[in-house]
Design an enzyme around this catalytic site. Structure first.
Site, mmCIF file in Angstrom:
data_model
loop_
_atom_site.group_PDB
_atom_site.id
_atom_site.type_symbol
_atom_site.label_atom_id
_atom_site.label_comp_id
_atom_site.label_asym_id
_atom_site.label_seq_id
_atom_site.Cartn_x
_atom_site.Cartn_y
_atom_site.Cartn_z
ATOM 1 N N THR A 15 -4.272 -5.583 -3.522
ATOM 2 C CA THR A 15 -4.803 -5.418 -1.944
ATOM 3 C C THR A 15 -6.172 -5.590 -1.627
ATOM 4 O OG1 THR A 15 -2.660 -3.978 -1.742
ATOM 5 C CG2 THR A 15 -4.080 -3.878 -0.016
ATOM 6 N N SER A 51 -0.701 -6.686 -8.224
ATOM 7 C CA SER A 51 -0.554 -6.057 -9.465
ATOM 8 C C SER A 51 1.050 -5.950 -9.986
ATOM 9 C CB SER A 51 -1.347 -4.880 -9.517
ATOM 10 O OG SER A 51 -0.493 -3.763 -8.545
ATOM 11 N N SER A 52 1.959 -6.068 -9.033
ATOM 12 C CA SER A 52 3.182 -5.946 -9.400
ATOM 13 C C SER A 52 3.852 -6.909 -10.244
ATOM 14 C CB SER A 52 4.060 -6.008 -8.008
ATOM 15 O OG SER A 52 3.980 -7.214 -7.365
ATOM 16 N N THR A 107 -3.009 -1.435 -6.928
ATOM 17 C CA THR A 107 -2.476 -0.024 -7.019
ATOM 18 C C THR A 107 -1.188 0.061 -7.654
ATOM 19 O OG1 THR A 107 -1.462 0.007 -4.388
ATOM 20 C CG2 THR A 107 -3.935 0.891 -4.944
ATOM 21 N N ASP A 108 -0.360 -0.993 -7.463
ATOM 22 C CA ASP A 108 0.832 -0.903 -7.926
ATOM 23 C C ASP A 108 1.217 -0.577 -9.608
ATOM 24 O OD1 ASP A 108 2.286 -1.487 -5.514
ATOM 25 O OD2 ASP A 108 3.010 -3.165 -5.979
#
Length: 321
Positions: free
Chosen positions: A12, A52-53, A85-86
């Site tokens: 993000t 990051s997912s 952040t995931d």
């Protein structure tokens, strides 16, 4: 002048929104750092540009290699990794397991895209660079810097989908944490470890499917203080007999777990069947730890080392002051 290496991976913090409101990582490190880091020598490596997912074990290996490469320069004071952040908690923890340099590595990101009118990107970037320049943080290992706080990676997880203070430790106290010696690094790409959610009425179908798919280890995201049911206990017994370690954690956000309950499916019964208990680490980090141990062809003490490294007897939080 402090010298900070910055490794970007997307997320993000490097994203902007299109006309449909869809966020996509498109910003380069130079774009992100144009207005931060005054008085600091910044060296930027754009490693990847991913949500990051979509991070895989192979990607985590790449991040680790990139950080080690930056630290080959003796003039570098710290490395800042920009990450979504995931899965930040997994990648940061993976690097911390193997981090054998006194210079800190600080992971940061953002909850709001870089072009959001009230983005937290610049504040988190500036704080991470400042932390990397602080000699007091030497030997702190790998940190997650977010929302004005610094947390040591082990035992820290994303706890809120929208709050700017997104990351919290499993601990309620704020006492210093002793770092264990680093593990020897072996790539974890190709080491399959699956997470299985436990819920009312869970049967062994998912366990058997994961084993059939080639899982070398399993993590049960269990109930309460680490409980399941008789069907899962039987499947754990079969896995352990086949040489497939099974770790137990919990879906509960805070608190340690322990094999305290019986009744045929409680934690005591899981432990009797051979399950490992991840005392403090939650599922994502327990999976990374198990994979790192299983990836080492010379290791014959997976169970003992998993138990030792999943016990975090003090809070992984560091004061930014």
């Amino acid at each position: 002048m402090p010298k900070i290496a910055v490794v970007t991976t997307g997320g993000t913090i490097a994203s902007s929104q299109d006309c449909r409101g869809v966020s996509t990582p498109v910003m380069t490190g130079s774009d992100l750092l144009r207005d931060v880091g005054a008085g600091t020598d910044l060296r930027i490596t754009d490693l990847m540009s991913k949500d990051s997912s979509s991070m895989s074990f192979a990607d985590m290996d790449r991040v680790r290699v990139a950080v080690v490469e930056e630290l080959r320069d003796p003039d570098v004071d710290a490395v800042v990794v920009l990450h979504g952040t995931d899965t930040m908690e997994e990648t940061a923890f993976f690097l911390d397991l193997h981090h054998d340099d006194p210079r800190p590595v600080i992971f940061t990101g953002a909850q709001r895209t870089f072009d959001h009118p009230e983005s937290d990107a610049l504040a988190n970037l500036a704080a991470a660079i400042t932390a990397g320049s602080d000699p007091a943080l030497r030997s702190s290992g790998v940190l997650i810097g977010f929302g004005g706080a610094l947390h040591r990676a082990p035992g820290t997880r994303k706890a809120d989908t929208t709050s700017l203070e997104a990351f919290h430790s499993v601990h309620a106290t704020e006492t210093p944490q002793h770092r264990l010696e680093p593990l020897p690094w072996h790539p974890i790409a190709g080491t399959r470890v699956d997470i299985i959610a436990i819920y009312p009425g869970t049967d062994r179908v998912q366990v058997d499917a994961c084993v059939a798919a080639g899982a070398r280890g399993l993590v049960l995201d269990a109930l309460g203080s680490g409980n399941a049911n008789p069907s899962i206990v039987a499947s754990v017994h079969d896995c352990v007999a086949a040489g497939i370690p099974v770790a137990v954690t919990t879906r509960v956000p805070r608190g340690p777990i322990a094999p305290a309950y019986g009744g045929g499916g409680g934690g005591h019964d899981l432990a009797e069947a051979g399950a490992l208990f991840s005392t403090h680490l939650r599922a994502g980090q327990a999976r990374v730890l198990l994979a790192a141990l299983l990836a080492d062809p010379n290791r014959n003490d997976v169970e003992k080392e998993f138990d030792r490294r999943s016990r975090l007897d003090a809070a992984p939080k560091v004061s930014p002051d």
